[in-house]
Scaffold this motif. Structure first.
Motif, PDB file in Angstrom:
ATOM      1  N   ILE A  82      32.932  17.685 -20.058  1.00 29.72           N
ATOM      2  CA  ILE A  82      32.728  17.976 -18.632  1.00 29.72           C
ATOM      3  C   ILE A  82      34.066  18.091 -17.923  1.00 29.72           C
ATOM      4  O   ILE A  82      34.279  18.988 -17.096  1.00 29.72           O
ATOM      5  N   ARG A  83      34.969  17.190 -18.230  1.00 30.52           N
ATOM      6  CA  ARG A  83      36.309  17.256 -17.620  1.00 30.52           C
ATOM      7  C   ARG A  83      36.988  18.585 -17.919  1.00 30.52           C
ATOM      8  O   ARG A  83      37.514  19.249 -17.020  1.00 30.52           O
ATOM      9  N   ASP A  84      36.957  18.991 -19.174  1.00 30.13           N
ATOM     10  CA  ASP A  84      37.635  20.225 -19.564  1.00 30.13           C
ATOM     11  C   ASP A  84      36.995  21.451 -18.924  1.00 30.13           C
ATOM     12  O   ASP A  84      37.681  22.428 -18.595  1.00 30.13           O
ATOM     13  N   HIS A  99      30.455  28.027 -13.766  1.00 33.98           N
ATOM     14  CA  HIS A  99      31.578  27.168 -14.136  1.00 33.98           C
ATOM     15  C   HIS A  99      31.313  26.176 -15.270  1.00 33.98           C
ATOM     16  O   HIS A  99      32.263  25.571 -15.771  1.00 33.98           O
ATOM     17  N   VAL A 100      30.058  25.996 -15.661  1.00 28.80           N
ATOM     18  CA  VAL A 100      29.749  25.025 -16.724  1.00 28.80           C
ATOM     19  C   VAL A 100      29.164  25.708 -17.956  1.00 28.80           C
ATOM     20  O   VAL A 100      29.656  25.530 -19.075  1.00 28.80           O
ATOM     21  N   LEU A 101      28.127  26.510 -17.765  1.00 23.07           N
ATOM     22  CA  LEU A 101      27.426  27.093 -18.896  1.00 23.07           C
ATOM     23  C   LEU A 101      28.266  28.054 -19.731  1.00 23.07           C
ATOM     24  O   LEU A 101      28.068  28.126 -20.954  1.00 23.07           O
ATOM     25  N   PRO A 102      29.202  28.830 -19.132  1.00 23.65           N
ATOM     26  CA  PRO A 102      30.028  29.686 -19.993  1.00 23.65           C
ATOM     27  C   PRO A 102      30.796  28.900 -21.054  1.00 23.65           C
ATOM     28  O   PRO A 102      31.094  29.430 -22.133  1.00 23.65           O
ATOM     29  N   ALA A 156      33.489  11.526 -16.216  1.00 18.30           N
ATOM     30  CA  ALA A 156      34.301  12.736 -16.049  1.00 18.30           C
ATOM     31  C   ALA A 156      35.018  12.729 -14.703  1.00 18.30           C
ATOM     32  O   ALA A 156      36.192  13.141 -14.610  1.00 18.30           O
ATOM     33  N   LYS A 157      34.328  12.255 -13.659  1.00 19.00           N
ATOM     34  CA  LYS A 157      34.980  12.150 -12.349  1.00 19.00           C
ATOM     35  C   LYS A 157      36.179  11.226 -12.412  1.00 19.00           C
ATOM     36  O   LYS A 157      37.229  11.500 -11.799  1.00 19.00           O
ATOM     37  N   ARG A 173      24.956  18.879 -10.051  1.00 20.15           N
ATOM     38  CA  ARG A 173      23.851  19.585 -10.712  1.00 20.15           C
ATOM     39  C   ARG A 173      23.789  19.184 -12.185  1.00 20.15           C
ATOM     40  O   ARG A 173      22.707  19.004 -12.754  1.00 20.15           O
ATOM     41  N   LEU A 174      24.959  19.045 -12.811  1.00 20.07           N
ATOM     42  CA  LEU A 174      24.998  18.664 -14.220  1.00 20.07           C
ATOM     43  C   LEU A 174      24.413  17.269 -14.425  1.00 20.07           C
ATOM     44  O   LEU A 174      23.722  17.011 -15.415  1.00 20.07           O
ATOM     45  N   SER A 175      24.661  16.376 -13.480  1.00 24.95           N
ATOM     46  CA  SER A 175      24.083  15.036 -13.551  1.00 24.95           C
ATOM     47  C   SER A 175      22.561  15.104 -13.510  1.00 24.95           C
ATOM     48  O   SER A 175      21.864  14.386 -14.245  1.00 24.95           O
ATOM     49  N   ILE A 176      22.022  15.992 -12.674  1.00 20.87           N
ATOM     50  CA  ILE A 176      20.569  16.179 -12.586  1.00 20.87           C
ATOM     51  C   ILE A 176      20.033  16.709 -13.913  1.00 20.87           C
ATOM     52  O   ILE A 176      18.978  16.282 -14.399  1.00 20.87           O
ATOM     53  N   VAL A 177      20.763  17.649 -14.507  1.00 18.74           N
ATOM     54  CA  VAL A 177      20.343  18.223 -15.791  1.00 18.74           C
ATOM     55  C   VAL A 177      20.314  17.151 -16.883  1.00 18.74           C
ATOM     56  O   VAL A 177      19.385  17.098 -17.694  1.00 18.74           O
TER      57      VAL A 177
END
Length: 395
Positions: free
Chosen positions: A149-151, A131-134, A193-194, A170-174
């Protein structure tokens, strides 16, 4: 400006023996015993003499070394430290080279030791991968902001709330991992983004659990000693997770205690100890009934190889027309404890393999309440088999 008087030639560089050779204006060659060599620049900045490497003679020619030396001398004349300036340029270049996908994979690799089975099941990485990397994988991590991130997550924010929550966590950890690498990132981007996404309208669906009062009747339907039936009976009797149960081995059982290795427990931070499960007389009887199916030391082998699949027990319950899932027997067991016993909360929670109490309480607690849990498991086995044991006044 007076042009430097250089002393070396390309032929001299090639023929020089081991040692240090001054080309002039602070440019030096250090030739090694093996024939290789390094260029370095000696320069004074703010009253300090600095030595700056300019590369090996295999990669940098004499002409190039002189050009590099003049470039960095020009920085020094302006009052800049050329070594710090080069490091600054390197970091700026890395900013454009570290795309999110690469940093995410590096973060995943660094966390594998904390994850069940080194994260081979893919559950930690999959929310990002799907859901994020693509959408953001090729974007330099330093360029990612809350709008990106929102989009990326807006399509699933309300429809797949739990998946979206995992993805943004997970993105926050990255991003924190990127910061630790020295990259310039916005550590507040996920929180921003939240705020932009708003509160999720998704209502989590809890795993359907069989009411504890109905468990004995279902247990009786599992009388035929097939691998699936025996696995379900052991799952009910021990209240463990199906993943731990499926990989249960005979050599993990000693007397009436089954020790689950830490790596087979649910992958959570801090799970470093093995977990002991007291086996009731009924559970020990099930162990003996599995002996004819023994393959490679597993109590519940698969039909052709490995162990029974994660879906096999669930399919059995669906075929029986039941809306419940195997994992729900843990809730059945927990509700039974609450309704029919006076067991302390920490004993009940540890019976399920949960972390109980605050971090300080756990630091001082040196027991896993094995004896109390042995009694509870005996009472539970008596209940589900219809031969209910007398409830001790302490429970």
């Amino acid at each position: 400006m007076t042009r430097p008087i250089y002393k070396l030639s390309a032929l001299a560089v090639k023929a020089a023996g081991p040692g240090k050779y001054n080309d002039g204006a602070g440019l030096w060659l250090h030739k090694r015993q093996d024939g290789g060599g390094q260029w370095f620049l000696r320069i004074t900045v703010h009253g300090r003499r600095r030595e700056m490497g300019l590369g090996s003679i295999a990669d940098v020619s004499l002409k190039e070394a002189r050009e590099h030396a003049e470039q960095w001398r020009a920085f020094a004349r302006k009052g800049f430290d050329p070594i710090k300036e080069r490091e600054k340029q390197r970091r700026e270049a890395e900013r454009n080279l570290h795309c999110l996908a690469d940093v995410a994979l590096d973060a995943f690799e660094s966390r594998k030791a904390e994850l069940k089975g080194d994260g081979k099941a893919g559950r930690w990485f999959s929310p990002l991968e799907l859901h994020v990397l693509p959408k953001l994988g090729k974007v330099p991590v330093s360029d990612i902001d809350q709008i990106d991130i929102r989009d990326a997550l807006r399509p699933i924010w309300h429809s797949k709330g739990e998946t979206a929550r995992k993805a943004i966590n997970r993105l926050s950890i990255v991003l924190r991992h990127a910061a630790a690498l020295g990259l310039d990132v916005d550590l507040q981007a996920t929180e921003k983004a939240k705020a932009l996404l708003g509160k999720s309208r998704h209502t989590p669906q809890h795993i359907a659990a069989m009411p504890w009062i109905d468990v004995p009747e279902f247990y009786r339907t599992l009388e035929v000693p097939t691998t699936t039936n025996l696995a379900l009976r052991m799952l009910i009797l021990t209240a463990v997770r199906s993943g731990s149960l499926r990989f249960m081995r005979y050599n993990q059982i000693e007397d009436d205690v089954w020790t689950i290795p830490a790596h087979q427990m649910k992958g959570r931070l801090g799970q470093t100890a093995d977990f002991r499960v007291p086996l009731s007389d009924e559970a020990l009887r099930i162990v003996e009934l599995t002996r004819p199916f023994d393959r490679d030391g597993f109590l519940f082998p698969g039909l052709r190889k490995g162990v029974i699949s994660d879906m096999t027990m669930g399919q059995h319950m669906r075929k029986a027309g039941l809306p419940y899932r195997p994992h729900g027997f843990r809730s059945s067991f927990r509700d039974w404890i609450a309704e029919r016993t006076n067991a302390p909360r920490e004993v009940a929670e540890i019976s399920l393999g949960h972390v109980a109490g605050s971090q300080v309480e756990r630091a001082y607690r040196r027991t896993d309440y094995l004896e109390q849990r042995r009694q509870i498991m005996g009472m539970w086995a008596g209940y589900v088999t219809g031969e209910e044991e007398a409830i001790d006044e302490n429970f």
